[in-house]
Write a protein that holds these residues in place. Structure first.
Motif, PDB file in Angstrom:
ATOM      1  N   ASP A 129     -45.537  -8.158  41.814  1.00  0.00           N
ATOM      2  CA  ASP A 129     -46.501  -8.618  40.807  1.00  0.00           C
ATOM      3  C   ASP A 129     -46.220 -10.094  40.550  1.00  0.00           C
ATOM      4  OD1 ASP A 129     -47.337  -6.071  40.744  1.00  0.00           O
ATOM      5  OD2 ASP A 129     -46.556  -5.578  38.738  1.00  0.00           O
ATOM      6  N   CYS A 130     -47.249 -10.907  40.796  1.00  0.00           N
ATOM      7  CA  CYS A 130     -47.058 -12.360  40.645  1.00  0.00           C
ATOM      8  C   CYS A 130     -47.787 -12.842  39.397  1.00  0.00           C
ATOM      9  CB  CYS A 130     -47.616 -13.070  41.882  1.00  0.00           C
ATOM     10  SG  CYS A 130     -47.411 -14.844  41.801  1.00  0.00           S
ATOM     11  N   GLN A 131     -47.069 -13.570  38.560  1.00  0.00           N
ATOM     12  CA  GLN A 131     -47.678 -14.073  37.332  1.00  0.00           C
ATOM     13  C   GLN A 131     -48.554 -15.278  37.664  1.00  0.00           C
ATOM     14  OE1 GLN A 131     -47.397 -12.587  34.104  1.00  0.00           O
ATOM     15  NE2 GLN A 131     -49.176 -13.935  34.010  1.00  0.00           N
ATOM     16  N   GLY A 132     -49.854 -15.107  37.506  1.00  0.00           N
ATOM     17  CA  GLY A 132     -50.774 -16.221  37.730  1.00  0.00           C
ATOM     18  C   GLY A 132     -51.108 -16.889  36.415  1.00  0.00           C
ATOM     19  N   SER A 133     -52.300 -17.498  36.340  1.00  0.00           N
ATOM     20  CA  SER A 133     -52.672 -18.182  35.092  1.00  0.00           C
ATOM     21  C   SER A 133     -53.176 -17.199  34.032  1.00  0.00           C
ATOM     22  CB  SER A 133     -53.730 -19.235  35.401  1.00  0.00           C
ATOM     23  OG  SER A 133     -54.759 -18.647  36.165  1.00  0.00           O
ATOM     24  N   GLY A 134     -53.596 -16.009  34.461  1.00  0.00           N
ATOM     25  CA  GLY A 134     -54.084 -15.020  33.492  1.00  0.00           C
ATOM     26  C   GLY A 134     -52.952 -14.184  32.904  1.00  0.00           C
ATOM     27  N   LYS A 135     -53.359 -13.256  32.017  1.00  0.00           N
ATOM     28  CA  LYS A 135     -52.327 -12.434  31.374  1.00  0.00           C
ATOM     29  C   LYS A 135     -51.791 -11.363  32.324  1.00  0.00           C
ATOM     30  CE  LYS A 135     -53.682 -13.155  26.612  1.00  0.00           C
ATOM     31  NZ  LYS A 135     -54.461 -12.691  25.490  1.00  0.00           N
ATOM     32  N   THR A 136     -52.737 -10.794  33.104  1.00  0.00           N
ATOM     33  CA  THR A 136     -52.323  -9.713  34.016  1.00  0.00           C
ATOM     34  C   THR A 136     -51.823 -10.298  35.335  1.00  0.00           C
ATOM     35  OG1 THR A 136     -54.296  -8.659  33.165  1.00  0.00           O
ATOM     36  CG2 THR A 136     -53.092  -7.456  34.862  1.00  0.00           C
ATOM     37  N   PRO A 137     -50.653  -9.894  35.758  1.00  0.00           N
ATOM     38  CA  PRO A 137     -50.163 -10.428  37.032  1.00  0.00           C
ATOM     39  C   PRO A 137     -50.968  -9.891  38.215  1.00  0.00           C
ATOM     40  CG  PRO A 137     -48.644  -8.801  36.158  1.00  0.00           C
ATOM     41  CD  PRO A 137     -49.702  -8.975  35.126  1.00  0.00           C
ATOM     42  N   TYR A 138     -50.980 -10.650  39.300  1.00  0.00           N
ATOM     43  CA  TYR A 138     -51.673 -10.205  40.504  1.00  0.00           C
ATOM     44  C   TYR A 138     -50.783  -9.221  41.255  1.00  0.00           C
ATOM     45  CZ  TYR A 138     -54.691 -14.182  39.556  1.00  0.00           C
ATOM     46  OH  TYR A 138     -55.544 -15.057  38.962  1.00  0.00           O
ATOM     47  N   ARG A 139     -51.401  -8.129  41.701  1.00  0.00           N
ATOM     48  CA  ARG A 139     -50.643  -7.106  42.432  1.00  0.00           C
ATOM     49  C   ARG A 139     -50.828  -7.362  43.931  1.00  0.00           C
ATOM     50  NH1 ARG A 139     -50.843  -1.298  39.663  1.00  0.00           N
ATOM     51  NH2 ARG A 139     -48.662  -1.684  39.195  1.00  0.00           N
ATOM     52  N   THR A 140     -49.740  -7.650  44.581  1.00  0.00           N
ATOM     53  CA  THR A 140     -49.808  -8.036  45.992  1.00  0.00           C
ATOM     54  C   THR A 140     -49.050  -7.024  46.849  1.00  0.00           C
ATOM     55  OG1 THR A 140     -49.731 -10.294  45.188  1.00  0.00           O
ATOM     56  CG2 THR A 140     -49.378 -10.001  47.543  1.00  0.00           C
ATOM     57  N   ILE A 141     -49.666  -6.662  47.976  1.00  0.00           N
ATOM     58  CA  ILE A 141     -49.017  -5.715  48.900  1.00  0.00           C
ATOM     59  C   ILE A 141     -49.066  -6.279  50.313  1.00  0.00           C
ATOM     60  CG2 ILE A 141     -48.872  -3.301  49.638  1.00  0.00           C
ATOM     61  CD1 ILE A 141     -50.946  -2.615  47.460  1.00  0.00           C
ATOM     62  N   VAL A 142     -47.993  -6.086  51.048  1.00  0.00           N
ATOM     63  CA  VAL A 142     -47.980  -6.453  52.466  1.00  0.00           C
ATOM     64  C   VAL A 142     -47.594  -5.215  53.261  1.00  0.00           C
ATOM     65  CG1 VAL A 142     -46.978  -7.957  54.234  1.00  0.00           C
ATOM     66  CG2 VAL A 142     -47.231  -8.810  51.895  1.00  0.00           C
ATOM     67  N   ASP A 143     -48.497  -4.820  54.188  1.00  0.00           N
ATOM     68  CA  ASP A 143     -48.219  -3.673  55.055  1.00  0.00           C
ATOM     69  C   ASP A 143     -47.309  -4.159  56.186  1.00  0.00           C
ATOM     70  OD1 ASP A 143     -48.202  -1.681  56.931  1.00  0.00           O
ATOM     71  OD2 ASP A 143     -50.364  -1.298  56.869  1.00  0.00           O
ATOM     72  N   LEU A 144     -46.103  -3.645  56.227  1.00  0.00           N
ATOM     73  CA  LEU A 144     -45.133  -4.127  57.214  1.00  0.00           C
ATOM     74  C   LEU A 144     -45.259  -3.405  58.556  1.00  0.00           C
ATOM     75  CD1 LEU A 144     -41.904  -4.524  55.049  1.00  0.00           C
ATOM     76  CD2 LEU A 144     -43.410  -6.322  55.837  1.00  0.00           C
ATOM     77  N   THR A 145     -45.828  -2.194  58.537  1.00  0.00           N
ATOM     78  CA  THR A 145     -45.941  -1.433  59.787  1.00  0.00           C
ATOM     79  C   THR A 145     -46.987  -2.066  60.689  1.00  0.00           C
ATOM     80  OG1 THR A 145     -45.716   0.428  58.321  1.00  0.00           O
ATOM     81  CG2 THR A 145     -46.056   0.927  60.637  1.00  0.00           C
TER      82      THR A 145
END
Lengths: 435, 487
Positions: free
Chosen positions: A43-59
């Motif tokens: 979860d990355c804290q951006g400029s808004g209140k809710t953080p951005y949820r980021t996923i990376v598929d490693l397979t």
């Protein structure tokens, strides 16, 4: 999956995204950082209140983020991957995927397993009418092109360098109108000739006569082998439908990503992905086109491999290809173990030209060779002392010399017009992109 | 085969008919037999001939004459730093680039091979940075420089390219300066031998170079220069003679000063005795001194011409000479000078003397006076004293203070001083440009992060606060980046 900074950089849609991504590779920017065999998420804290949820598929490398960016991958996805590469210890190792991550990964797996939707095909009659109409346009265009070529050669090319970038513009536009885009591209290649350098005379005559021969072949296409007919039709500008290609038998292999190049002209980006089958020892070229702000739609890693089934476009010497089914992207680094010299390359050129006289680009791995310069010309020399001119620009040549430090190299490149252009090389167990 | 094709192509089929090669005669005759016209035959034949030639292409032979590069003795920077270095080069972020190069040199590490050509190009673009960039290029950099004529220029030491006989004016200046440092007499003799053949501008430049290693042996030549046709040459020679200790001119200045200044004891409060410096401001400067380039009319408001003429002499006389002649101590003499009722009027000339004769003590005394800020004087005093002075100057001379503090040593500022600077900038953020903020960030201690975060998160609508909020965010990024670099 272990990535290098260079590999992640190559995944970025543009330099700004790569830079922004590196800016986010800071521990404090991420409220949550998790790793699992199958995925990375945070979860990355951006400029808004809710953080951005980021996923990376490693397979099967892919990105998902809740941010509104239209870029793919976005800076958050890249940032998460940069952070993992830079400092994996700050990620908490999870034995199970978080629900939202598991949901996305499952969806991807399901989608991959389901068959792709078939495109709506217009009825046969309409299609036939379209083809006939285009055939007529193309034939008329070719007649005009032959007339233009004859006019040029009747008056002589001696004055072309006085106006090298304008003299073919009208006929290019005419070929575009005639729906012979391939011929327009062949004409555009004339503008890549360096008219300030000795040798332009041969390059120009060669290209003009090559285009003429191509039109001659098209006019007599029925007398040629079926595969060569496909090559000629493609060079004129006819496309083979993807569905048609995908319906043919494929070649399964682990494909080494030799190089990815991107060229931009008139708001159209052409991406060339050069592949080499580790088992089959076949080369392949995937062509992608992006218009305007469109960005790459894949996450292939240069120097890494892709496991999957490739289908080749019909050709006398098949090269252009497509992946048939979803592929497995691997970042595991591979070095092609091939020993090939310049004589062998030229033999291959000979074979290709005998099969398809219009073959102009021959992908090849040369190993071991050295790069050097003599009398202001850059050359590549093999262990037998055979040389070929190097077709890279001066800055690239100095970079190659710097990377190799005057030692032998194992490199991949393209033979074209009696010269070789290095696109990548492996030195000290490291992959280096030159383009 | 090719030559004939190209000849026809150049002149046109109208002027030069197709001449087929014996190898392809059979094909040519078949083509001609079915030709639409001459052009059709030529284009088909040329196309065929080029394919035929390329199909049987035999590689030429050659040997690489390039020797392999020597192995690096230093370790390579890690891939993260390399990427920042590339980013800084691409974004032309000079602040970050300079810092990364500084850190790399400090850590005795070299850049990876693929970046070295880019760094060498940068050194060509900005020659002033070449000395710092080259060590980061390592053995590979030296090797590449030895082969690339453009890069060769940056790797050669200045003295290597300088040549007195054949060099251009800049190279000859470099040569003379280097020789003057090693052997002042030889440099002077070399100059004298060619002096008359030089133009006035060159003569002036060469005389100015004699300040390095200036000695009484130069006096004779400089005196002769006073008779030069060029006014500028005369002025340059005169300037050196004025500052040359024990020269005729300098002696006359010293003697006159000693005539008009006196240290005497004055009774204070009837009992106490106090030493004071007495300067006879009414004394008129004799014409023989005035002719040595002393301004006659005062350029300072409210300063009498006589005193102005006299004050100028202080700029040319080494303070130690006066101290010795007056049989006093430096400390005492400088105290008396700076406590003199007209010390403010003397200040610019004393500053000149302190800088010219590199007198640390005089510099310190002048800096202790009111309104005496001078960044060059600060360079003469110790680091500790300098910081104390700079702390006092933050309010009035912030830009100059930052200019001094943010030097190429990248030392972290003390918390209190840094805090005062940030608070000062927050009030008037536009007084410095964005690169100064970036540079300042690299010198800020981590203890200021909270203060910066408060400014960065300030939602105020005031345009100045908004601007400073953005700058604070930028500074935070730079601080984080600096602290994450593990070179």
């Amino acid at each position: 999956m272990q990535f290098t900074i260079e590999q992640i950089n190559k995944l970025a849609p543009d330099d700004a995204s790569a830079k922004a991504g590196r800016g986010l590779a800071i521990n404090s920017k991420w409220q949550l950082r998790c790793v699992h065999d199958k995925a990375l998420w945070g979860d990355c804290q951006g400029s808004g209140k809710t953080p951005y949820r980021t996923i990376v598929d490693l397979t099967n490398l892919a990105f998902k983020c809740s941010c509104p960016s239209r870029k793919f991958p976005c800076k958050h996805g890249l940032g998460l991957l940069f952070l993992y590469t830079d400092n994996p210890s700050v990620f908490s190792a999870e034995t199970e995927l978080a629900p939202h991550v598991a949901e996305w990964i499952d969806k991807r797996v399901t989608k991959a397993e389901s068959k792709p939707a078939t495109e709506k095909i217009p009825n046969e009659q309409t299609q036939q009418k379209r083809v006939e109409s285009r055939e007529k346009k193309v034939t008329d265009g070719i007649a005009e092109m032959r007339m233009w070529l004859k006019d040029v050669i009747r008056t002589g090319i001696i004055n072309v360098p006085q106006n090298p970038y304008q003299f073919n513009q009208n006929i290019i536009a005419r070929m575009v109108d005639s729906q012979a885009g391939g011929l327009a591209n062949q004409l555009r290649r004339i503008n890549q000739i360096n008219f300030y350098k000795e040798g332009w005379q041969k390059a120009l005559t060669k290209q003009l006569s090559r285009i003429y021969l191509l039109t001659e072949s098209y006019n007599n296409i029925q007398s040629l082998p079926v595969e060569l007919q496909s090559d000629i039709r493609t060079l004129i500008g006819w496309n083979t439908a993807k569905q048609e290609v995908l319906a043919t038998a494929g070649v399964k292999d682990e494909w080494l990503v030799l190089a990815i190049t991107l060229e931009e002209e008139n708001n159209l980006k052409t991406e060339r992905i050069w592949l080499y089958g580790i088992e089959t020892k076949k080369y392949a070229l995937i062509l992608n086109f992006y218009v305007g702000a469109q960005t790459q739609a894949h996450a292939y890693i240069v120097g890494g491999t892709i496991k999957g089934e490739l289908v080749y476009y019909p050709s006398q010497m098949p090269l252009r290809a497509l992946f048939k089914d979803p592929v497995e992207i691997k970042s595991s680094f591979q070095i092609p173990s091939i020993n090939q010299n310049i004589q062998e390359l030229l033999n291959e050129v000979s074979i290709q030209l005998s099969q398809n006289p219009f073959a102009d680009q021959v992908p090849y791995i040369l190993n071991p060779v050295k790069v050097y310069f003599e009398k202001e010309q850059w050359l590549i020399v093999d262990n037998e002392g055979k040389i070929l001119p190097l077709n890279n620009n001066t800055a690239e040549c100095w970079t190659i010399l710097a990377i190799t430090r005057g030692k032998h190299l194992n490199g991949f490149g393209i033979y074209e017009n009696e010269a070789f252009k290095l696109l990548s090389l492996w030195q000290d167990n490291q992959y280096n992109s030159i383009s | 085969m090719q030559e004939d094709i190209i000849k026809t192509a150049l002149l046109g089929t109208g002027k030069m008919p197709l001449k087929a090669s014996s190898d392809l005669e059979d094909f040519a005759s078949r083509i001609i037999a079915r030709q639409e016209d001459k052009e059709d035959a030529f284009l088909k034949y040329a196309g065929l001939a080029f394919i035929y030639q390329e199909s049987g292409l035999e590689p030429a032979e050659g040997t690489s004459s390039i020797e392999e590069c020597a192995a690096e003795t230093l370790k390579e920077l890690n891939s993260n730093i390399n990427q920042y270095l590339l980013d800084a080069l691409q974004a032309k972020d000079e602040i970050l680039f300079d810092y990364l190069i500084f850190r790399a040199v400090q850590a005795r590490k070299v850049a990876p091979a693929a970046i070295v050509p880019k760094l060498l190009n940068k050194a060509i673009e900005q020659k002033g940075k070449a000395d710092k960039i080259l060590p980061v290029c390592g053995e590979l950099g030296k090797w590449l420089c030895s082969m690339n004529p453009e890069w060769k220029k940056i790797s050669e030491k200045e003295s290597e390219t300088a040549n007195w006989e054949t060099g251009n004016h800049e190279e000859r200046q470099r040569f003379l300066k280097a020789l003057r440092l090693q052997n002042p007499s030889e440099a002077r003799e070399l100059l004298i031998a060619d002096f008359d053949q030089e133009n006035a501008a060159n003569r002036t430049d060469f005389i100015d170079l004699l300040e390095t290693g200036l000695s009484l042996q130069d006096e004779e030549f400089l005196m002769k220069c006073l008779a030069d046709k060029s006014k500028k040459v005369k002025e340059s020679a005169l300037q050196l003679l004025r500052i040359l200790k024990d020269s005729l001119i300098n002696k006359s200045f010293v003697n006159h000063l000693l005539k008009v200044i006196l240290i005497k004891e004055e009774r204070q409060l009837l009992i106490l005795k106090k030493k004071v410096l007495h300067i006879d401001t009414s004394a008129v400067l004799p014409d023989e001194i005035l002719q040595y380039g002393i301004e006659k009319v005062s350029s300072q408001k409210g300063v009498d011409d006589n005193f102005f003429q006299l004050a100028q002499l202080f700029a040319y006389v080494e303070p130690a000479v006066l101290v010795q002649a007056l049989n006093t101590e430096k400390e005492e003499f400088f105290r008396l000078l700076t406590e003199h009722p007209q010390a403010v009027l003397l200040q610019p000339f004393l500053t000149e003397a302190a800088l010219r004769f590199k007198d640390n003590l005089l510099a310190e005394k002048i800096l202790s006076m009111d309104n005496s800020f001078n960044s060059k004087l600060l360079e003469l005093i110790s680091e500790e004293q300098k910081n104390a002075f700079l702390d006092n100057y933050i309010e009035q001379h912030l830009i100059a203070v930052l200019d001094i503090l943010l030097d190429n040593r990248y030392q972290l500022l003390q918390h209190n001083m840094a805090e005062r600077i940030i608070k000062r900038l927050a009030i008037n953020p536009y007084q410095v440009a964005q690169p100064v903020y970036q540079r300042l960030a690299l010198a800020l201690p981590a203890s200021l992060i909270k203060l910066l975060e408060a400014h960065a998160n300030d939602d105020a609508n005031d345009y100045q606060k908004r601007y400073f909020s953005n700058q604070a965010a930028t500074m935070l990024r730079y601080i984080e980046l600096r602290d994450r670099l593990h070179i």
